[in-house]
Write a protein that holds these residues in place. Structure first.
Motif, PDB file in Angstrom:
ATOM      1  N   UNK A  34       9.575   7.996 -15.693  1.00  0.00           N
ATOM      2  CA  UNK A  34       9.448   6.978 -16.729  1.00  0.00           C
ATOM      3  C   UNK A  34       9.495   5.581 -16.132  1.00  0.00           C
ATOM      4  N   UNK A  35       8.978   4.600 -16.860  1.00  0.00           N
ATOM      5  CA  UNK A  35       8.907   3.240 -16.319  1.00  0.00           C
ATOM      6  C   UNK A  35      10.273   2.587 -16.092  1.00  0.00           C
ATOM      7  N   UNK A  36      11.228   2.868 -16.964  1.00  0.00           N
ATOM      8  CA  UNK A  36      12.556   2.258 -16.776  1.00  0.00           C
ATOM      9  C   UNK A  36      13.203   2.722 -15.473  1.00  0.00           C
ATOM     10  N   UNK A  37      13.066   3.994 -15.163  1.00  0.00           N
ATOM     11  CA  UNK A  37      13.650   4.539 -13.936  1.00  0.00           C
ATOM     12  C   UNK A  37      12.994   3.932 -12.699  1.00  0.00           C
ATOM     13  N   UNK A  38      11.670   3.743 -12.750  1.00  0.00           N
ATOM     14  CA  UNK A  38      10.992   3.166 -11.583  1.00  0.00           C
ATOM     15  C   UNK A  38      11.415   1.708 -11.366  1.00  0.00           C
ATOM     16  N   UNK A  46       0.799  -1.226   0.000  1.00  0.00           N
ATOM     17  CA  UNK A  46       0.000   0.000   0.000  1.00  0.00           C
ATOM     18  C   UNK A  46       0.837   1.284   0.000  1.00  0.00           C
ATOM     19  N   UNK A  47       2.048   1.215   0.482  1.00  0.00           N
ATOM     20  CA  UNK A  47       2.918   2.392   0.487  1.00  0.00           C
ATOM     21  C   UNK A  47       3.808   2.406  -0.752  1.00  0.00           C
ATOM     22  N   UNK A  48       4.393   1.269  -1.081  1.00  0.00           N
ATOM     23  CA  UNK A  48       5.366   1.199  -2.169  1.00  0.00           C
ATOM     24  C   UNK A  48       4.768   1.338  -3.555  1.00  0.00           C
ATOM     25  N   UNK A  49       3.593   0.761  -3.785  1.00  0.00           N
ATOM     26  CA  UNK A  49       2.996   0.802  -5.120  1.00  0.00           C
ATOM     27  C   UNK A  49       2.657   2.230  -5.559  1.00  0.00           C
ATOM     28  N   UNK A  50       1.988   3.033  -4.734  1.00  0.00           N
ATOM     29  CA  UNK A  50       1.744   4.412  -5.176  1.00  0.00           C
ATOM     30  C   UNK A  50       3.034   5.228  -5.334  1.00  0.00           C
ATOM     31  N   UNK A  51       4.007   4.964  -4.480  1.00  0.00           N
ATOM     32  CA  UNK A  51       5.273   5.689  -4.575  1.00  0.00           C
ATOM     33  C   UNK A  51       5.980   5.378  -5.894  1.00  0.00           C
ATOM     34  N   UNK A  52       6.049   4.106  -6.241  1.00  0.00           N
ATOM     35  CA  UNK A  52       6.671   3.726  -7.514  1.00  0.00           C
ATOM     36  C   UNK A  52       5.841   4.244  -8.692  1.00  0.00           C
ATOM     37  N   UNK A  53       4.506   4.287  -8.533  1.00  0.00           N
ATOM     38  CA  UNK A  53       3.656   4.839  -9.586  1.00  0.00           C
ATOM     39  C   UNK A  53       3.934   6.308  -9.848  1.00  0.00           C
ATOM     40  N   UNK A  54       4.112   7.061  -8.780  1.00  0.00           N
ATOM     41  CA  UNK A  54       4.443   8.484  -8.930  1.00  0.00           C
ATOM     42  C   UNK A  54       5.812   8.644  -9.591  1.00  0.00           C
ATOM     43  N   UNK A  55       6.769   7.825  -9.176  1.00  0.00           N
ATOM     44  CA  UNK A  55       8.095   7.876  -9.795  1.00  0.00           C
ATOM     45  C   UNK A  55       8.034   7.500 -11.269  1.00  0.00           C
TER      46      UNK A  55
END
Length: 91
Positions: free
Chosen positions: A27-31, A13-22
């Motif tokens: 960009x997806x490669x950076x995340x 619940x914390x990591x998924x939105x954070x990676x989504x914002x990143x």
């Protein structure tokens, strides 16, 4: 088992939105790269911790945390077969 579930599912619940914002910002490669770096750093930290702690220290810690047996129990542990026999006998 609860700690296992907490570690693998509790961060979602914390990591998924954070990676989504990143991913939106960088960009997806950076995340994916950031997620891989975080996993690698945590693996190195866990290996470092486990290399300092001996097996006997870990076992000693679990024995100290074990609860004392209840003095009120007159019988030893009930095996699975005994439990069904007792339930079926109507006692």
């Amino acid at each position: 088992m609860a700690i296992y579930v907490l570690v693998f599912l509790g961060g979602t619940p914390v990591g998924a939105p954070l990676i989504g914002v990143l991913a939106e910002a960088l960009g997806p490669r950076s995340s994916l790269l950031i997620g891989g770096v975080v996993c690698s750093v945590s693996a190195v930290a866990a290996a470092s911790f486990l290399s300092r702690v001996s097996t006997s220290d870990l076992l000693r810690g679990t024995e100290a945390a074990a609860p004392e047996p209840s003095a009120g129990l007159a019988h030893g542990p009930v095996l699975a077969g005994e439990a069904t026999e007792r339930a079926g006998s109507g006692r």
